[in-house]
Design a protein around this motif. Structure first.
Motif, mmCIF file in Angstrom:
data_model
loop_
_atom_site.group_PDB
_atom_site.id
_atom_site.type_symbol
_atom_site.label_atom_id
_atom_site.label_comp_id
_atom_site.label_asym_id
_atom_site.label_seq_id
_atom_site.Cartn_x
_atom_site.Cartn_y
_atom_site.Cartn_z
ATOM 1 N N LEU A 61 0.580 -1.281 0.306
ATOM 2 C CA LEU A 61 0.429 0.228 -0.300
ATOM 3 C C LEU A 61 0.705 1.391 -0.245
ATOM 4 O O LEU A 61 1.046 2.383 -0.605
ATOM 5 N N LEU A 62 2.160 0.958 0.921
ATOM 6 C CA LEU A 62 2.739 2.265 0.832
ATOM 7 C C LEU A 62 3.753 2.904 -0.664
ATOM 8 O O LEU A 62 4.000 3.966 -1.260
ATOM 9 N N LEU A 63 3.585 1.493 -1.229
ATOM 10 C CA LEU A 63 4.592 1.389 -2.625
ATOM 11 C C LEU A 63 3.045 2.830 -3.540
ATOM 12 O O LEU A 63 3.803 2.931 -3.985
ATOM 13 N N LYS A 64 2.169 1.991 -3.683
ATOM 14 C CA LYS A 64 0.949 2.002 -4.712
ATOM 15 C C LYS A 64 0.894 3.363 -4.594
ATOM 16 O O LYS A 64 0.952 4.852 -4.709
ATOM 17 N N LEU A 107 1.827 5.436 6.979
ATOM 18 C CA LEU A 107 0.757 4.502 7.213
ATOM 19 C C LEU A 107 0.798 4.540 8.716
ATOM 20 O O LEU A 107 0.320 3.996 9.119
ATOM 21 N N ILE A 108 1.852 5.699 8.812
ATOM 22 C CA ILE A 108 1.955 5.610 11.056
ATOM 23 C C ILE A 108 0.164 5.227 12.039
ATOM 24 O O ILE A 108 0.611 5.119 13.203
ATOM 25 N N GLU A 109 -0.390 6.205 11.054
ATOM 26 C CA GLU A 109 -2.186 6.077 11.527
ATOM 27 C C GLU A 109 -2.939 5.996 11.389
ATOM 28 O O GLU A 109 -4.559 5.464 11.259
ATOM 29 N N CYS A 110 -2.851 4.397 10.395
ATOM 30 C CA CYS A 110 -3.995 3.876 10.097
ATOM 31 C C CYS A 110 -3.109 2.330 10.358
ATOM 32 O O CYS A 110 -2.307 1.866 10.541
ATOM 33 N N THR A 111 -4.288 2.345 10.652
ATOM 34 C CA THR A 111 -4.003 0.209 10.805
ATOM 35 C C THR A 111 -4.158 -0.612 10.381
ATOM 36 O O THR A 111 -3.985 -0.212 8.985
ATOM 37 N N SER A 112 -3.708 -2.044 10.664
ATOM 38 C CA SER A 112 -3.474 -3.178 9.416
ATOM 39 C C SER A 112 -5.218 -3.764 9.069
ATOM 40 O O SER A 112 -4.836 -3.509 8.087
ATOM 41 N N ASP A 113 -5.831 -3.309 9.722
ATOM 42 C CA ASP A 113 -6.949 -4.138 9.176
ATOM 43 C C ASP A 113 -7.610 -2.585 8.368
ATOM 44 O O ASP A 113 -8.001 -2.947 7.362
ATOM 45 N N GLU A 114 -7.363 -1.815 8.080
ATOM 46 C CA GLU A 114 -7.708 -0.661 7.482
ATOM 47 C C GLU A 114 -6.482 -0.392 6.262
ATOM 48 O O GLU A 114 -6.424 -0.747 5.372
ATOM 49 N N ILE A 115 -5.273 -0.942 6.766
ATOM 50 C CA ILE A 115 -4.084 -1.139 5.272
ATOM 51 C C ILE A 115 -4.767 -2.775 4.358
ATOM 52 O O ILE A 115 -5.308 -2.094 3.262
ATOM 53 N N ARG A 116 -5.594 -3.640 5.307
ATOM 54 C CA ARG A 116 -5.516 -4.772 4.582
ATOM 55 C C ARG A 116 -7.223 -4.467 3.819
ATOM 56 O O ARG A 116 -7.644 -4.332 2.830
ATOM 57 N N ASN A 117 -7.881 -3.632 3.929
ATOM 58 C CA ASN A 117 -9.548 -3.195 3.704
ATOM 59 C C ASN A 117 -8.552 -2.578 2.429
ATOM 60 O O ASN A 117 -9.309 -2.904 1.397
ATOM 61 N N ALA A 118 -8.167 -1.427 2.306
ATOM 62 C CA ALA A 118 -7.317 -0.620 1.572
ATOM 63 C C ALA A 118 -7.459 -1.078 -0.095
ATOM 64 O O ALA A 118 -7.187 -0.820 -1.026
ATOM 65 N N CYS A 119 -6.690 -2.253 0.402
ATOM 66 C CA CYS A 119 -5.126 -3.275 -0.258
ATOM 67 C C CYS A 119 -6.695 -3.915 -1.386
ATOM 68 O O CYS A 119 -6.358 -4.029 -2.714
ATOM 69 N N ASN A 120 -7.828 -4.155 -0.508
ATOM 70 C CA ASN A 120 -8.325 -5.356 -1.388
ATOM 71 C C ASN A 120 -9.301 -4.307 -2.264
ATOM 72 O O ASN A 120 -9.697 -4.533 -3.048
ATOM 73 N N LEU A 121 -9.283 -3.090 -1.186
ATOM 74 C CA LEU A 121 -10.662 -1.900 -1.966
ATOM 75 C C LEU A 121 -9.451 -1.568 -3.386
ATOM 76 O O LEU A 121 -10.882 -1.810 -4.576
ATOM 77 N N LEU A 122 -8.855 -1.231 -3.501
ATOM 78 C CA LEU A 122 -7.900 -0.939 -4.316
ATOM 79 C C LEU A 122 -7.253 -1.994 -5.254
ATOM 80 O O LEU A 122 -6.660 -1.590 -5.915
ATOM 81 N N GLU A 123 -7.702 -3.469 -5.258
ATOM 82 C CA GLU A 123 -7.040 -4.711 -5.391
ATOM 83 C C GLU A 123 -5.394 -4.312 -5.707
ATOM 84 O O GLU A 123 -5.339 -4.781 -6.807
ATOM 85 N N ILE A 124 -4.724 -4.716 -4.827
ATOM 86 C CA ILE A 124 -3.571 -3.562 -4.569
ATOM 87 C C ILE A 124 -2.636 -5.390 -4.103
ATOM 88 O O ILE A 124 -3.544 -5.783 -2.994
ATOM 89 N N PRO A 125 -2.463 -6.241 -4.980
ATOM 90 C CA PRO A 125 -1.877 -7.742 -4.313
ATOM 91 C C PRO A 125 -0.445 -7.254 -3.190
ATOM 92 O O PRO A 125 -0.407 -6.653 -3.161
#
Length: 418
Positions: A20-23, A146-164
């Motif tokens: 997600l950080l790279l994206k 990403l220091i203020e994003c939780t792990s759950d938020e990050i995984r949800n964002a990856c799924n939403l944005l279709e980031i593998p």
């Protein structure tokens, strides 16, 4: 965190956080005219799975036209050779690799969940209050978007944005302390407060602001109290204890020493009594003459040398004051027993100061003369085969003093050779 034209090295392992950080960085690359370089470290811990993760990152970078650089290490073997823990060694090598590109910024994917784990880990191990402020969003050239994003938020964002992304199977192994905190401890807190991670974030931010204020006060206190190599105790005692404790560390920074609570409490005792307190090895706190200092004890075997001349008592009387100015000691040569030599002082050394009609240990003599503790082991003593006959910069022994029976005078100098 970002400035127009920055070259940014981003650490990418292939997990959801770093992908997600790279994206994100790719998405703002044109906006900020960034040059993005992906740095991947294969630690040699998880065998083929670890190599497959690196191949996944390399393929993603090729697809998105991002430069890819990789470092392969054997962390378990190399860490053992350097006598470091695997985690500590791996972190060291990662940041050496990241820094090798000379980039303006290093972006890493630490998130809020990592921060909470860090705070709980430090709290359990007995951290200082500074450690409870958590992971900094920016430290030197390292940024953590990403220091203020939780792990759950990050995984949800990856799924939403279709980031593998790939999943590290060792993340579920609770034999590792951080995994135990992540998978066992934090869910228990979330039974009490479902927004536990956000609550910890608010705490660390607020606490960090308080610590920054106290740190500024400590800097001012240090400037006010520091003089002639030490801290003015009278001034220091007028400050709040929270400030004083931090001032002790500022003093210790001059010796590259990190103080723990035991050291700090030892230093606090010295504000009310003249004595010394060992920090570690040959480094001590000492208090005397209203000053608190840190000094390194010298085990000096000395390059100082003893030189001497012998003259008649009559010659000595002709220029008595001149000889006293030109020589460290003027003694009765015939009262010296055997050979005379120079050495460092030893525990239990005693001397009978000229004209005092008493015998004292050198420790008591130095206390009376207010000689700083850090200077005491650099002072040399002159001995004969019976005992001490003189102490540098202090006094001679009464048994070798010049009197009316003296026939020959020996004139000593202590000189320092480079």
């Amino acid at each position: 965190m970002l400035t127009d034209g920055d070259t940014v090295v981003v650490g990418v392992s292939g997990g959801a956080d770093s992908m997600l950080l790279l994206k994100f960085l790719i998405s703002v690359q044109d906006k900020y005219s960034l040059k993005v370089i992906v740095a991947n470290v294969e630690h040699g811990i998880r065998g083929e799975a670890s190599k497959a993760d690196s191949s996944f990152v390399k393929a993603y970078c090729a697809e998105h036209n991002v430069p890819f650089e990789m470092l392969s290490i054997n962390a378990p073997v190399e860490a053992k050779a350097e006598k470091l823990g695997v985690e500590e060694y791996s972190r060291k090598r990662r940041y050496e690799f990241f820094n090798s590109f000379g980039a303006d910024k290093i972006a890493v994917a630490h998130n809020l969940s990592d921060n909470v784990e860090t705070v709980l880990f430090r709290l359990a191990r007995g951290s200082s209050v500074k450690g409870l402020t958590g992971i900094k969003p920016v430290r030197d050239n390292i940024i953590r978007p990403l220091i203020e994003c939780t792990s759950d938020e990050i995984r949800n964002a990856c799924n939403l944005l279709e980031i593998p992304y790939v999943v590290d199977e060792t993340n579920s192994d609770t034999e590792y302390t951080r995994n135990y905190i992540r998978n066992i401890i934090i869910p228990e807190f979330e039974h009490i407060n479902p927004s536990f991670e956000k609550a910890v974030n608010r705490f660390t931010v607020s606490f960090g602001e308080d610590i920054n204020f106290i740190t500024k006060c400590a800097d001012e206190c240090y400037r006010d109290c520091y003089t002639d190599g030490g801290l003015d105790i009278s001034k220091l005692k007028s400050y709040d204890i929270a400030v004083v404790k931090r001032v002790f560390q500022l003093l210790a920074d001059n010796f590259n020493v990190v103080l723990d609570d035991v050291h700090i409490n030892g230093a606090l005792e010295l504000l009310n009594v003249n004595k010394k307190y060992q920090i570690k090895d040959d480094i001590f706190f000492t208090s005397s003459a209203n000053k608190l200092r840190i000094y390194k004890l010298s085990n000096n075997n000395t390059n100082d040398v003893l030189t001497f001349d012998i003259i008649t008592y009559a010659d000595y009387l002709n220029d008595k004051e001149g000889y006293k100015r030109r020589y460290d000691f003027c003694l009765d040569a015939d009262k010296i027993c055997g050979n005379a030599f120079i050495r460092c002082r030893k525990e239990g050394d005693t001397i009978s100061p000229v004209g005092r009609n008493c015998t004292k240990t050198l420790k008591k003599l130095f206390n009376e003369m207010k000689i700083p503790a850090e200077s005491r082991n650099t002072l040399q003593v002159i001995c004969d085969e019976k005992g001490l006959i003189a102490v540098q910069n202090c006094t001679a022994d009464d048994r070798v003093k010049i009197d009316d029976t003296t026939k020959s005078v020996i004139l000593f100098n202590i000189t320092t050779e480079d």
